[in-house]
Design an enzyme around this catalytic site. Structure first.
Site, PDB file in Angstrom:
ATOM      1  N   THR A 176      61.672 -46.263  18.510  1.00  0.00           N
ATOM      2  CA  THR A 176      61.638 -46.425  19.957  1.00  0.00           C
ATOM      3  C   THR A 176      61.224 -45.097  20.582  1.00  0.00           C
ATOM      4  O   THR A 176      61.530 -44.047  20.036  1.00  0.00           O
ATOM      5  CB  THR A 176      63.052 -46.820  20.400  1.00  0.00           C
ATOM      6  OG1 THR A 176      63.298 -48.134  19.923  1.00  0.00           O
ATOM      7  CG2 THR A 176      63.225 -46.800  21.900  1.00  0.00           C
ATOM      8  N   VAL A 205      67.074 -59.132  22.462  1.00  0.00           N
ATOM      9  CA  VAL A 205      66.676 -58.006  23.302  1.00  0.00           C
ATOM     10  C   VAL A 205      67.697 -56.894  23.100  1.00  0.00           C
ATOM     11  O   VAL A 205      68.904 -57.149  23.060  1.00  0.00           O
ATOM     12  CB  VAL A 205      66.627 -58.433  24.791  1.00  0.00           C
ATOM     13  CG1 VAL A 205      66.315 -57.234  25.679  1.00  0.00           C
ATOM     14  CG2 VAL A 205      65.576 -59.528  25.013  1.00  0.00           C
ATOM     15  N   GLY A 206      67.215 -55.668  22.951  1.00  0.00           N
ATOM     16  CA  GLY A 206      68.110 -54.528  22.756  1.00  0.00           C
ATOM     17  C   GLY A 206      68.413 -53.803  24.057  1.00  0.00           C
ATOM     18  O   GLY A 206      68.280 -54.364  25.152  1.00  0.00           O
ATOM     19  N   THR A 227      67.957 -44.131  22.142  1.00  0.00           N
ATOM     20  CA  THR A 227      67.406 -44.813  20.965  1.00  0.00           C
ATOM     21  C   THR A 227      68.507 -44.987  19.930  1.00  0.00           C
ATOM     22  O   THR A 227      69.342 -44.098  19.742  1.00  0.00           O
ATOM     23  CB  THR A 227      66.230 -44.034  20.343  1.00  0.00           C
ATOM     24  OG1 THR A 227      65.858 -44.680  19.111  1.00  0.00           O
ATOM     25  CG2 THR A 227      66.586 -42.595  20.053  1.00  0.00           C
ATOM     26  N   GLY A 228      68.511 -46.128  19.264  1.00  0.00           N
ATOM     27  CA  GLY A 228      69.545 -46.364  18.259  1.00  0.00           C
ATOM     28  C   GLY A 228      69.862 -47.829  18.154  1.00  0.00           C
ATOM     29  O   GLY A 228      69.073 -48.676  18.580  1.00  0.00           O
TER      30      GLY A 228
HETATM   31  N1  ASP Z   1      67.366 -49.271  20.653  1.00  0.00           N
HETATM   32  C1  ASP Z   1      66.294 -50.077  20.123  1.00  0.00           C
HETATM   33  C2  ASP Z   1      66.723 -51.516  20.076  1.00  0.00           C
HETATM   34  O1  ASP Z   1      67.858 -51.793  19.720  1.00  0.00           O
HETATM   35  C3  ASP Z   1      65.886 -49.667  18.739  1.00  0.00           C
HETATM   36  C4  ASP Z   1      65.577 -48.211  18.532  1.00  0.00           C
HETATM   37  O2  ASP Z   1      66.015 -47.366  19.286  1.00  0.00           O
HETATM   38  O3  ASP Z   1      64.842 -47.900  17.576  1.00  0.00           O
HETATM   39  O4  ASP Z   1      65.920 -52.379  20.342  1.00  0.00           O
END
Ligand code: ASP
Length: 309
Positions: A176, A205-206, A227-228
């Site tokens: 991300t 959806v994140g 991000t995470g």
């Molecule tokens: N936070 C993003 C999600 O859960 C993924 C990521 O940060 O790589 O969609």
């Protein structure tokens, strides 16, 4: 006094130096540098922080190295569904899109939602219809195809498993992306964009497109891009939580970021990180993973790009 500041990220996760080749490291560093340069250039020309974070994120979306725009991971159906959001801290205007397909730069679409739709959050087909109505750029499936992403998907295709891009340990392609900035008028902004998780289904959806979870900006406190593991960031309302600690508890930027990432998020089992800037131009990074692709630059002359802890 810092006049302008910009920080960017390209995802956090199990990023180990031992698993990196010098060529790959260089490729990531130069992609991060390009994004930093394009966002910083916008700030230096006197453009708004909103523009600067959009520019930086476009640069990262256009790079196949990161899980956003070109380079987005595969869904269970073999498609690419992207999420993005953007927010500015002076009037708390925000725009977001989720589950959009074919849109070249989801972050620009998020800004268009904010500026032209009269709404904050548009999803799926409706968001694509809106994108067409405002002339946003589309690309075909080939543009979004990436061999390594395809292999990542093959590993879990047909199973119920989803995979966080940055937790894949075989051949790390994390990512991300996000940016936060302070402009010369003292306004801050944040932007986040992602392809989400490999093999996601059911319209998952994140946190990335959710204002308050993955993205937040408020001139009184800070601008944040996360991000995470998105599910945990949503439950922890992470981006807003940092802002709330500053606003209601009087914490400084760095302490608030560390409190949320290294205590509150960890307490519920979440892994990941964030980038932050405040209205004084202070920049902070916080992550509880092995690494986070990141970089920053300020008018004080400070500049760095980092990958590992
Ligand atoms: N936070 C993003 C999600 O859960 C993924 C990521 O940060 O790589 O969609």
């Amino acid at each position: 006094m810092t006049e302008i500041s910009l920080a960017i990220h390209g995802g956090a996760g199990t990023i180990l130096k031992s698993a990196m080749t010098p060529e790959k490291e260089l490729a990531y560093q130069s992609a991060l540098q390009n994004a930093l340069d394009s966002g910083y250039q916008a700030l230096r020309e006197g453009q708004s922080s909103l523009r600067a974070v959009e520019q930086a994120v476009i640069s990262l979306e256009d790079s196949p190295l990161f899980n956003a725009g070109k380079g987005s991971v595969f869904t269970a159906q073999g498609t690419h569904e992207m999420d993005a959001s953007i927010m500015e801290g002076s009037k708390l205007n925000a725009g977001a899109v989720a589950m959009v397909k074919g849109v070249k730069n989801p972050i620009t679409l998020a800004r268009l939602v904010m500026e032209k739709s009269g709404h904050v959050f548009l999803a799926a087909k409706g968001a694509e219809e809106f994108a067409r109505s405002v002339g946003a750029d589309f690309e075909d499936a080939e543009y979004f195809y990436d061999e390594l992403r395809y292999q990542q998907w093959q590993e879990v295709m047909g199973t119920d498993q989803t995979q966080l891009d940055h937790s894949v340990s075989k051949d790390e392609k994390f990512g991300t992306v996000g940016a936060v900035a302070l402009d010369k008028d003292g306004n801050i902004a944040a932007a986040t964009s992602t392809g989400g998780m490999t093999n996601k289904k059911f319209g998952r959806v994140g946190d990335s497109p959710m204002i308050g979870a993955g993205t937040y900006a408020n001139n009184r406190t800070c601008a944040i891009s996360c991000t995470g593991s998105g599910e945990y960031f949503i439950r922890g309302v992470v981006a807003y939580d940092v802002s709330a600690l500053m606003e209601y508890k009087g914490m400084n930027l760095k302490d608030a970021c560390n409190e949320v990432i290294n205590h509150r998020l960890l307490d519920i089992g979440g892994d990941g990180g964030l980038i932050a800037v405040d209205a004084k131009g202070n920049v902070a990074f916080s992550f509880n993973t092995e690494g986070m692709y990141r970089g920053y630059r300020t008018s004080n002359g400070d500049e760095a790009i980092g990958i590992y802890k």
